[in-house]
Design a protein around this motif. Sequence first.
Motif, PDB file in Angstrom:
ATOM      1  N   GLY A   8       0.780  -1.230   0.000  1.00 21.79           N
ATOM      2  CA  GLY A   8       0.000   0.000   0.000  1.00 21.79           C
ATOM      3  C   GLY A   8       0.814   1.283   0.000  1.00 21.79           C
ATOM      4  O   GLY A   8       0.255   2.381   0.021  1.00 21.79           O
ATOM      5  N   GLU A   9       2.157   1.136  -0.034  1.00 23.63           N
ATOM      6  CA  GLU A   9       3.005   2.333  -0.125  1.00 23.63           C
ATOM      7  C   GLU A   9       2.816   2.969  -1.518  1.00 23.63           C
ATOM      8  O   GLU A   9       2.727   2.253  -2.510  1.00 23.63           O
TER       9      GLU A   9
ATOM     10  N   ASN B  47      -7.091  -0.888  -5.717  1.00 26.47           N
ATOM     11  CA  ASN B  47      -6.214  -1.737  -4.893  1.00 26.47           C
ATOM     12  C   ASN B  47      -5.016  -2.170  -5.742  1.00 26.47           C
ATOM     13  O   ASN B  47      -4.667  -3.352  -5.846  1.00 26.47           O
ATOM     14  N   TYR B  48      -4.426  -1.170  -6.342  1.00 24.96           N
ATOM     15  CA  TYR B  48      -3.434  -1.358  -7.393  1.00 24.96           C
ATOM     16  C   TYR B  48      -2.088  -1.804  -6.840  1.00 24.96           C
ATOM     17  O   TYR B  48      -1.691  -1.377  -5.757  1.00 24.96           O
TER      18      TYR B  48
ATOM     19  N   SER C 167       6.555  -6.932  -6.211  1.00 30.09           N
ATOM     20  CA  SER C 167       7.275  -8.077  -5.649  1.00 30.09           C
ATOM     21  C   SER C 167       7.486  -7.993  -4.146  1.00 30.09           C
ATOM     22  O   SER C 167       8.220  -8.799  -3.583  1.00 30.09           O
ATOM     23  N   GLY C 168       6.893  -6.986  -3.504  1.00 28.71           N
ATOM     24  CA  GLY C 168       7.025  -6.920  -2.048  1.00 28.71           C
ATOM     25  C   GLY C 168       8.225  -6.153  -1.566  1.00 28.71           C
ATOM     26  O   GLY C 168       8.508  -6.128  -0.370  1.00 28.71           O
ATOM     27  N   MET C 169       8.963  -5.517  -2.493  1.00 31.67           N
ATOM     28  CA  MET C 169      10.057  -4.648  -2.060  1.00 31.67           C
ATOM     29  C   MET C 169       9.477  -3.291  -1.674  1.00 31.67           C
ATOM     30  O   MET C 169       8.373  -2.933  -2.068  1.00 31.67           O
ATOM     31  N   ARG C 170      10.284  -2.526  -0.918  1.00 30.07           N
ATOM     32  CA  ARG C 170       9.931  -1.130  -0.683  1.00 30.07           C
ATOM     33  C   ARG C 170      10.102  -0.374  -1.999  1.00 30.07           C
ATOM     34  O   ARG C 170      10.932  -0.745  -2.830  1.00 30.07           O
ATOM     35  N   LEU C 171       9.339   0.696  -2.184  1.00 29.02           N
ATOM     36  CA  LEU C 171       9.489   1.501  -3.401  1.00 29.02           C
ATOM     37  C   LEU C 171      10.789   2.305  -3.341  1.00 29.02           C
ATOM     38  O   LEU C 171      11.205   2.739  -2.269  1.00 29.02           O
ATOM     39  N   GLY C 172      11.402   2.493  -4.501  1.00 32.01           N
ATOM     40  CA  GLY C 172      12.585   3.346  -4.586  1.00 32.01           C
ATOM     41  C   GLY C 172      12.177   4.806  -4.719  1.00 32.01           C
ATOM     42  O   GLY C 172      11.039   5.118  -5.074  1.00 32.01           O
TER      43      GLY C 172
END
Lengths: 362, 362
Positions: B192-193, B236-237, B285-290
């Motif tokens: 959701g970030e 819910n993108y 993929s579940g990483m934090r956004l850059g």
Amino acid sequence: MKTGILGGGQLAGMLVMAGIPLGFDFTVLTPDSESCAAQHVKLLLSDFTDKKALHDLADWSDLITFEFENIPAESINYLERYTDVRPGLKSLKTSQDRLHEKEFFSGLGIPCVPFYPVNSLKDLHKGADILGLPAVLKCRTHGYDGKGQVVLRHIEDSESAFNLLGSKPGILEKLIDFDREISVVAARSISGETAFYTISENIHHNGILHFAMTKPCDPVQEQAEFYARLLLEKLNYSGVLALEFFQTGDSLIANEYAPRVHNSGHWTIEGAKTSQFENHLRAISGMRLGSTALKSVAATVNLIGSVPDRAQIPGNSNIYLHDYGKAPRPGRKVGHITVCADNMRDLGKLVPEFLIRQQLMK
Amino acid sequence: MKTGILGGGQLAGMLVMAGIPLGFDFTVLTPDSESCAAQHVKLLLSDFTDKKALHDLADWSDLITFEFENIPAESINYLERYTDVRPGLKSLKTSQDRLHEKEFFSGLGIPCVPFYPVNSLKDLHKGADILGLPAVLKCRTHGYDGKGQVVLRHIEDSESAFNLLGSKPGILEKLIDFDREISVVAARSISGETAFYTISENIHHNGILHFAMTKPCDPVQEQAEFYARLLLEKLNYSGVLALEFFQTGDSLIANEYAPRVHNSGHWTIEGAKTSQFENHLRAISGMRLGSTALKSVAATVNLIGSVPDRAQIPGNSNIYLHDYGKAPRPGRKVGHITVCADNMRDLGKLVPEFLIRQQLMK
């Protein structure tokens, strides 16, 4: 531009990634089907000495380059009959033999550590006598990442040191105290245009580069560029080259050069306006060189052994992961992280944090 | 992370290039053996509707995404039974149908042009009456790059306009005067970030995007982000999405969204701290956004028809070529150039120069 690359490691992989957007097409010749360049490009699986494979590669390619310097010189010699190989045979051969390399430096007036050729135990004794101990006995050929060398501290260890390196032709180099190690990554195009990246300060551990940090506006930048330019010109070089130095006081002492893109220049992917990989391809293919100016200060932190979990990479940061796709193994270089920052203070804070987190500071 | 991509064009190619350093492994499903992603990655050659191929892809993949929005919804539906597809079916389906898209915008309170559904010539007459002319009659589905639409200026042309689009279900949209077109590229991760790039001002020619220029600190940035955030949340993108607007005065009017990386965000490769391609992969993929922050102001200049000679690319500049490796053909998007600059004044000078040189300003 159909470009053949000899060698299939991460350097080949990063060359391919830089070249595809420029419209290059690649074939990689490698003996190893597990080569990490296989993620990016078609492999021609073969020994570097297989004439048939070399001929096939030359036949397909407009141009050939290499990603590491232990390619047999005879193979380059053979390829040069059929197509352009850049950088060429002389640049490769000189770098392959530590003695020739040091003699070449000396001939150009580039300072290097005092050295003495060692073909026998007698030579080793004589060398130790002339240079004084401690000194490093190195194989003349096939050394990399600290392999193929032994430190000689006491004259009575000469025989075991000589035997340890297989009684092969070697070179004894005076072990010098130095303040730091730096390198400059430089490019020269086929038309003779040259460009230099900001020097990096390099920290090794067990002979493997652990991190390289840009040093903008460093007092020795000019000196490093001067020697690198001399080397590029005298080799009639085309491509990217890295020249490593020891620094003592204000003086630089050349250690060795690599006739290829270099680990200490990986930060250029994010930190410079043009990466060393793109500039290598520009240099060898007749394009103008791209700008080597900094986008931001940056450091390369090598990942040794394993790559961190992607989910652990912080978001919204200036941290860039490069996973080479290699199987984890203790001591193996499996990737790197580029850390960028707006200024050296921030970079200085970020890098040690990362080193600790990656357990590189052992 | 084994990632399947549906579609093999340049967007897939650039996703692959962004993902390899992050340790992603890719398979691209495409019906076209000439797909330009073939330079980068193994292709699974098949129609998008072939159950066997879809099943094979789902079986191999940890995760599936797509590079264009005209993938049959049934295929996504089928894949979702076996693996995660991001962004999912709802985001895709809504964008595939111009009527649903506009209704969705309206339902969220995102301003859009007045529209009227057209299933018959009678509807078209009624719509023209309600909205007033001129108006644009568009196919509800499968339109892109200006295809599948016709401008209706006189009511007596209704029948020919309706016939021209094949008498298929359509939507009539009021043709509005606008000051400029802008888009915002946005990302939302599975946790959701959200993150938003600097908006770009976009110039189209014959329905094809010709250039997109970043507009830092623009007064409508906040408004664009507000609508984009709303859209991301309500869908819910997960992944990167581009939302295009018309601007009249201070107001934004949503035109359409693309549930994927977008041409107007190509400048992010060099101009932003994290490219839209990397952030799409991070997001799904579940990483934090850059970080989406600007590294420099930048513009994307599309190369239409052919790619300039590499030797013509100026050296030592802030010009970055992206050759998609496509055969040249009039009107075809075969590559793009990113132009970076230290400030908008320099960028303003560089871009027109490039447009003229590339003969894009016809």
